[in-house]
Design an enzyme around this catalytic site. Structure first.
Site, PDB file in Angstrom:
ATOM      1  N   ASN A   9       0.889  -1.171   0.000  1.00 18.78           N
ATOM      2  CA  ASN A   9       0.000   0.000   0.000  1.00 18.78           C
ATOM      3  C   ASN A   9       0.919   1.211   0.000  1.00 18.78           C
ATOM      4  O   ASN A   9       1.465   1.575   1.037  1.00 18.78           O
ATOM      5  CB  ASN A   9      -0.894  -0.031   1.254  1.00 18.78           C
ATOM      6  CG  ASN A   9      -1.725   1.230   1.410  1.00 18.78           C
ATOM      7  OD1 ASN A   9      -1.851   2.029   0.470  1.00 18.78           O
ATOM      8  ND2 ASN A   9      -2.294   1.419   2.592  1.00 18.78           N
ATOM      9  N   GLU A  98      -6.793   5.265   7.518  1.00 20.92           N
ATOM     10  CA  GLU A  98      -6.519   6.672   7.168  1.00 20.92           C
ATOM     11  C   GLU A  98      -7.700   7.282   6.424  1.00 20.92           C
ATOM     12  O   GLU A  98      -8.007   8.463   6.599  1.00 20.92           O
ATOM     13  CB  GLU A  98      -5.221   6.750   6.341  1.00 20.92           C
ATOM     14  CG  GLU A  98      -3.997   6.477   7.225  1.00 20.92           C
ATOM     15  CD  GLU A  98      -2.824   5.826   6.525  1.00 20.92           C
ATOM     16  OE1 GLU A  98      -2.765   5.823   5.283  1.00 20.92           O
ATOM     17  OE2 GLU A  98      -1.945   5.292   7.238  1.00 20.92           O
ATOM     18  N   GLU A 168      -5.813  -4.406  10.592  1.00 19.52           N
ATOM     19  CA  GLU A 168      -4.730  -3.452  10.825  1.00 19.52           C
ATOM     20  C   GLU A 168      -5.025  -2.657  12.092  1.00 19.52           C
ATOM     21  O   GLU A 168      -5.798  -1.692  12.059  1.00 19.52           O
ATOM     22  CB  GLU A 168      -4.619  -2.480   9.646  1.00 19.52           C
ATOM     23  CG  GLU A 168      -4.342  -3.149   8.327  1.00 19.52           C
ATOM     24  CD  GLU A 168      -3.725  -2.177   7.326  1.00 19.52           C
ATOM     25  OE1 GLU A 168      -2.606  -2.440   6.877  1.00 19.52           O
ATOM     26  OE2 GLU A 168      -4.352  -1.151   7.024  1.00 19.52           O
ATOM     27  N   SER A 214       3.119  -1.940  10.528  1.00 11.31           N
ATOM     28  CA  SER A 214       4.555  -2.085  10.795  1.00 11.31           C
ATOM     29  C   SER A 214       5.065  -3.497  10.534  1.00 11.31           C
ATOM     30  O   SER A 214       5.950  -3.990  11.227  1.00 11.31           O
ATOM     31  CB  SER A 214       4.898  -1.632  12.219  1.00 11.31           C
ATOM     32  OG  SER A 214       4.561  -0.267  12.379  1.00 11.31           O
TER      33      SER A 214
HETATM   34  P1  PGA Z   1       2.683   0.367   7.691  1.00 11.93           P
HETATM   35  O1  PGA Z   1       1.233   0.605   7.047  1.00 11.93           O
HETATM   36  O2  PGA Z   1       3.178  -0.954   7.144  1.00 11.93           O
HETATM   37  O3  PGA Z   1       3.506   1.513   7.226  1.00 11.93           O
HETATM   38  O4  PGA Z   1       2.502   0.328   9.179  1.00 11.93           O
HETATM   39  C1  PGA Z   1       0.349  -0.460   6.845  1.00 11.93           C
HETATM   40  C2  PGA Z   1      -0.934   0.065   6.244  1.00 11.93           C
HETATM   41  O5  PGA Z   1      -1.366   1.159   6.607  1.00 11.93           O
HETATM   42  O6  PGA Z   1      -1.545  -0.591   5.375  1.00 11.93           O
END
Ligand code: PGA
Length: 252
Positions: A9, A98, A168, A214
């Site tokens: 992503n 988000e 997530e 992460s």
């Molecule tokens: P990140 O984001 O791997 O940078 O924590 C994951 C996501 O938001 O899909």
């Protein structure tokens, strides 16, 4: 058997030429070392058509990061599911935290988006997850259950075959704090149970449930070894081809 998936992503990163280069870099690595999972690149709208043309479709599938909740017409600046599909992309990420937090996407809006995506033959990577306060209050299970019920449970079992879930935890996204493999397994198993109660064991067993937040090469192997963790949705670590490959390699 359900699919194992590693999906990037990119979020709002990369100019057009940078994105195409990144896609080509990932494609090159996978041409040399075939992946043991489905690999998806989730890119901004502007990259979709060029990335589709730049990669081997047998090695890499392409996903949008969003689509409109309206079919077509006077919605300046929006991009419809039909437009996404016309680029050759096969997936769309919906319900990312988000989008929920910064763009006010409610379950009701997401339900419309899911329906339009499926009507246009896109597969949906649907994101769910609790914020830190909810985790601290022990409410993570009820939060993810409600997210799934409100935006997806109007679908038929047949339609649900086109849904990939991505758990997530919001407190783990971009923070460097990963859920432990035990925390991930516990809630993934819970989510699969919620699906089984609604659609039956077969649908639940066939649904891919990704972990995101992460996730990186150093923790992917342990996370993906959990019986109910079927791969990852990767933000930061999808922006460099070797880092992203390090996660794909966790399935080798
Ligand atoms: P990140 O984001 O791997 O940078 O924590 C994951 C996501 O938001 O899909």
């Amino acid at each position: 058997m359900r699919k194992k998936i590693v999906a990037g992503n990119w979020k709002m990163n990369n100019t057009l030429s940078e994105g195409v280069q990144l896609a080509k870099d990932v494609n090159k690595i996978l041409t040399e070392k075939a992946p043991n999972c489905t690999v998806i690149l989730g890119t901004p709208f502007i990259h979709l058509a060029d990335v589709v043309r730049s990669v081997d479709n047998k090695l890499i599938k392409v996903s949008a990061e969003n689509c409109a909740d309206k079919e077509k017409g006077a919605y300046t600046g929006e991009v419809s599911a039909a437009m996404v599909k016309s680029t050759g992309a096969e997936y769309v990420i919906l319900g990312h935290s988000e989008r929920r937090a910064y763009y006010g996407e409610t379950d009701a809006i997401l339900k419309e988006k899911v329906d339009l995506a499926l009507a246009n033959n896109l597969k949906v990577i649907f994101c769910i997850g609790e914020v830190l306060e909810q985790r601290e209050a022990g409410k993570q299970n009820e939060v993810v259950k409600a997210q799934v019920e409100n935006a997806l449970f109007h679908l038929s079992a047949e339609q649900f075959a086109n849904i990939v879930l991505a758990y997530e935890p919001v407190w783990a996204i971009g923070t460097g704090k990963t859920a432990t493999s035990a925390q991930a397994q516990e809630i993934h198993a819970f989510i699969r149970g919620v699906l089984a109660a609604k659609y039956g064991k077969q649908v639940a067993d066939d649904t891919t449930i990704l972990y995101g937040g992460s996730c990186k090469a150093s923790n992917a192997k342990e996370l993906f070894a959990q019986p109910d963790v079927d791969g990852g949705l990767i933000g930061g670590a999808s922006l460099k081809a070797p880092d992203f490959y390090g996660i794909i390699e966790a399935f080798n």
